[in-house]
Design an enzyme around this catalytic site. Structure first.
Site, mmCIF file in Angstrom:
data_model
loop_
_atom_site.group_PDB
_atom_site.id
_atom_site.type_symbol
_atom_site.label_atom_id
_atom_site.label_comp_id
_atom_site.label_asym_id
_atom_site.label_seq_id
_atom_site.Cartn_x
_atom_site.Cartn_y
_atom_site.Cartn_z
ATOM 1 N N SER A 134 0.841 -1.216 0.000
ATOM 2 C CA SER A 134 0.000 0.000 0.000
ATOM 3 C C SER A 134 0.858 1.241 0.000
ATOM 4 O O SER A 134 0.382 2.312 -0.336
ATOM 5 C CB SER A 134 -0.859 0.098 1.256
ATOM 6 N N HIS A 171 -2.296 -3.183 -6.495
ATOM 7 C CA HIS A 171 -2.787 -2.741 -5.182
ATOM 8 C C HIS A 171 -4.293 -2.962 -5.099
ATOM 9 O O HIS A 171 -5.084 -2.199 -5.670
ATOM 10 C CB HIS A 171 -2.422 -1.271 -4.960
ATOM 11 N N GLU A 183 -5.242 -0.722 -8.235
ATOM 12 C CA GLU A 183 -4.257 0.214 -8.778
ATOM 13 C C GLU A 183 -3.104 -0.612 -9.351
ATOM 14 O O GLU A 183 -2.477 -1.386 -8.618
ATOM 15 C CB GLU A 183 -3.747 1.161 -7.680
ATOM 16 N N ASN A 221 -4.551 6.632 -1.717
ATOM 17 C CA ASN A 221 -4.025 7.023 -0.402
ATOM 18 C C ASN A 221 -3.360 8.396 -0.426
ATOM 19 O O ASN A 221 -3.123 8.984 0.631
ATOM 20 C CB ASN A 221 -3.052 5.963 0.121
HETATM 21 N N1 LIG Z 1 -5.186 -4.590 5.117
HETATM 22 C C1 LIG Z 1 -5.466 -3.706 4.166
HETATM 23 O O1 LIG Z 1 -6.477 -2.985 4.214
HETATM 24 C C2 LIG Z 1 -4.562 -3.599 2.958
HETATM 25 C C3 LIG Z 1 -5.056 -3.005 1.790
HETATM 26 C C4 LIG Z 1 -4.237 -2.951 0.659
HETATM 27 C C5 LIG Z 1 -2.946 -3.460 0.723
HETATM 28 N N2 LIG Z 1 -2.488 -4.017 1.879
HETATM 29 C C6 LIG Z 1 -1.126 -4.561 1.879
HETATM 30 O O2 LIG Z 1 -1.205 -5.966 1.728
HETATM 31 C C7 LIG Z 1 -0.134 -6.588 2.426
HETATM 32 C C8 LIG Z 1 -0.687 -7.599 3.414
HETATM 33 O O3 LIG Z 1 -1.564 -6.955 4.301
HETATM 34 P P1 LIG Z 1 -2.560 -7.777 5.246
HETATM 35 O O4 LIG Z 1 -3.446 -6.771 5.876
HETATM 36 O O5 LIG Z 1 -3.157 -8.932 4.497
HETATM 37 O O6 LIG Z 1 -1.520 -8.330 6.317
HETATM 38 P P2 LIG Z 1 -1.704 -9.534 7.362
HETATM 39 O O7 LIG Z 1 -0.820 -9.219 8.497
HETATM 40 O O8 LIG Z 1 -3.139 -9.838 7.579
HETATM 41 O O9 LIG Z 1 -1.098 -10.812 6.582
HETATM 42 C C9 LIG Z 1 0.257 -10.944 6.232
HETATM 43 C C10 LIG Z 1 0.572 -12.449 6.148
HETATM 44 O O10 LIG Z 1 1.878 -12.592 5.572
HETATM 45 C C11 LIG Z 1 2.538 -13.654 6.233
HETATM 46 N N3 LIG Z 1 3.982 -13.464 6.037
HETATM 47 C C12 LIG Z 1 4.778 -12.523 6.599
HETATM 48 N N4 LIG Z 1 6.032 -12.637 6.116
HETATM 49 C C13 LIG Z 1 6.016 -13.673 5.224
HETATM 50 C C14 LIG Z 1 6.995 -14.279 4.385
HETATM 51 N N5 LIG Z 1 8.253 -13.838 4.351
HETATM 52 N N6 LIG Z 1 6.628 -15.295 3.579
HETATM 53 C C15 LIG Z 1 5.352 -15.747 3.584
HETATM 54 N N7 LIG Z 1 4.383 -15.216 4.381
HETATM 55 C C16 LIG Z 1 4.718 -14.197 5.179
HETATM 56 C C17 LIG Z 1 2.090 -13.531 7.684
HETATM 57 O O11 LIG Z 1 2.259 -14.758 8.367
HETATM 58 C C18 LIG Z 1 0.609 -13.139 7.513
HETATM 59 O O12 LIG Z 1 -0.219 -14.285 7.477
HETATM 60 C C19 LIG Z 1 0.682 -5.456 3.048
HETATM 61 O O13 LIG Z 1 1.714 -5.116 2.161
HETATM 62 C C20 LIG Z 1 -0.329 -4.331 3.143
HETATM 63 O O14 LIG Z 1 0.262 -3.061 3.138
HETATM 64 C C21 LIG Z 1 -3.267 -4.106 2.987
#
Ligand SMILES: NC(=O)c1ccc[n+]([C@@H]2O[C@H](COP(=O)([O-])OP(=O)(O)OC[C@H]3O[C@@H](n4cnc5c(N)ncnc54)[C@H](O)[C@@H]3O)[C@@H](O)[C@H]2O)c1
Length: 414
Positions: A134, A171, A183, A221
């Site tokens: 993000s 994204h 995006e 954002n």
């Molecule tokens: N939550 C949101 O609203 C949102 C929206 C758009 C983008 N994002 C982006 O998406 C990504 C994930 O966000 P999320 O909210 O799903 O996070 P989250 O914490 O729910 O999930 C992340 C997962 O990745 C796993 N993980 C961490 N390191 C790892 C590795 N090296 N190899 C394999 N698995 C690994 C963790 O165990 C966890 O299950 C981030 O980059 C975030 O910025 C989030």
């Protein structure tokens, strides 16, 4: 811009186009669902034991509900779930070769940089490598041209990736199965053919792709910052109370006001995005987070999830969040300084116009992104057409005189 030697094989029959989603959290599980529903075999990878299995079990429950409601047939639900294979590993060489990788692990530059380097050597040269980040710069992940901001914070000593043309951002918005917007982010080295194919693939997944460079905050954002910032500044100056500012903006067609919305998002999450954009723009005063919001977070008033944010919550509903309707009437259309709607719209337009002026995205994509990504009733360019560039320019100039310091800096394009 470098081109791949062969176009990426993303657009063949869905059943023959394989996808790996790395990270089975909130976003990864949703992206895996979308890809599987579009007919792709998907490997859902997580480092934590059981995380991918748990994500699949949750998807099973979601599909049971969809079947019960008659939205999906049992057969389609079973076929979709059958296509998702959970896989626990931190070793990317154990993932089978796929056509597309979507990375959705934690938002840490060093973790993503290490992961992309592993993927680059483990996956075939034709595999498109996409990040769902993000806030991080694609160029910092690729490591070919450090832009200095987050790379400097996290250290960026690993060598640049050899084939940046296949690295892009995809994204998605939360929750991915419901949110139409994606995006499609262009890094400095991303190949045009790769970006076009990825955008077309997103359309086939039922999404609406927009294109943006890897500018801090991308479209949504970045452009949305003043929606929160103006409200917080008006409140901090005692110009109106939160419920009344929210009421004024709902009256202008926004589904939620800035205070109820940030309480829903989480004040900590919203502040983190604001801090990130501010830091990455060299602490541009346009994006400076407010001390008011920092205090809120410091006090643990995070919003709905902590029972208390701007508003107090009982049974998930805000208590005492009723606007003073007389005051709303008096403020909207009154002097600019105390008009939440005019101030916010002028700043949203200024931000959208500036993004396009810098060549980061098209006006149409900015309007589409803001309407689909944040549910705004209109896009900044639609408001521009309605309000007029001269009026917006005069409003920003007036705010700049009232509050000197660079926050209210009109875009040259106005
Ligand atoms: N939550 C949101 O609203 C949102 C929206 C758009 C983008 N994002 C982006 O998406 C990504 C994930 O966000 P999320 O909210 O799903 O996070 P989250 O914490 O729910 O999930 C992340 C997962 O990745 C796993 N993980 C961490 N390191 C790892 C590795 N090296 N190899 C394999 N698995 C690994 C963790 O165990 C966890 O299950 C981030 O980059 C975030 O910025 C989030």
């Amino acid at each position: 811009m470098p081109e791949p030697s062969t176009p990426p094989p993303l657009l063949g029959p869905a059943a023959g186009t394989t996808v790996a989603v790395i990270g089975a959290g909130a976003m990864g599980a949703g992206i895996a669902q979308v890809a599987a529903q579009a007919g792709h075999p998907v490997v859902l990878v997580d480092a934590q034991p059981d995380a991918a299995d748990k994500a699949l079990a949750t998807l099973r429950q979601i599909f049971d509900k969809l079947v019960a409601k008659g939205k999906v047939t049992r057969e389609d639900a079973d076929d979709t779930l059958e296509r998702i294979r959970p896989h626990t590993t931190t070793d990317m060489t154990t993932i089978p070769p796929v056509d597309l990788v979507v990375e959705a692990v934690v938002e840490h530059l060093d973790v993503k940089r290490a992961l992309f380097r592993q993927l680059e050597s483990a996956q075939p040269a034709s595999t498109v490598l996409a990040t769902n980040t993000s806030s991080l710069s694609i160029d910092d992940i690729v490591g070919q041209a450090s832009t200095g901001h987050d790379a400097a914070l996290h250290g960026g000593t690993s060598p640049p990736m050899a084939r940046p043309e296949r690295v892009i951002g995809l994204h998605f918005f939360n929750p991915p199965p419901l949110m139409k917007l994606v995006e499609v982010i262009t890094g400095d080295g991303s190949g045009e053919g790769v970006l076009d194919a990825a955008a077309e693939l997103m359309r086939r997944w039922g999404k609406t792709p927009v294109r943006c460079t890897s500018t801090p905050g991308f479209i949504v954002n970045r452009v949305a910052r003043p929606f929160y910032g103006e409200a917080q500044r008006m409140l901090a100056e005692g110009l109106a109370d939160p419920a009344t500012i929210d009421g004024a903006l709902r009256g202008a067609g926004f589904r939620m006001g800035p205070f109820e919305l940030t309480d829903l998002i989480g004040q900590d999450v919203n502040l983190a995005v604001g801090e990130s954009v501010w830091r990455q723009t060299g602490e541009d005063p346009r994006y400076a987070p407010t001390d008011w919001q920092r205090d809120l977070v410091r006090e643990g008033r995070l919003g709905r999830k902590s029972g208390r944010g701007v508003f107090e919550y009982a049974d998930g509903r805000p208590v005492d969040a009723r606007p003073d309707e007389h005051q709303v009437q008096a403020l909207v259309g009154g002097p600019l300084q105390t008009d939440p709607v005019a101030r916010t719209l002028a700043m949203l337009v200024n931000e959208g116009v500036d993004l396009v002026h810098r060549g980061e995205a098209t006006a149409d994509d900015v309007d589409t992104a803001m309407k689909l990504g944040t549910n705004y009733p209109r896009g900044p360019f639609e408001w521009l057409a309605q309000i007029g560039a001269d009026t917006v320019r005069a409003q920003i100039d007036q705010l700049d005189r009232l509050y000197p310091g660079g926050r209210y800096r009109p875009s040259e394009a106005l």
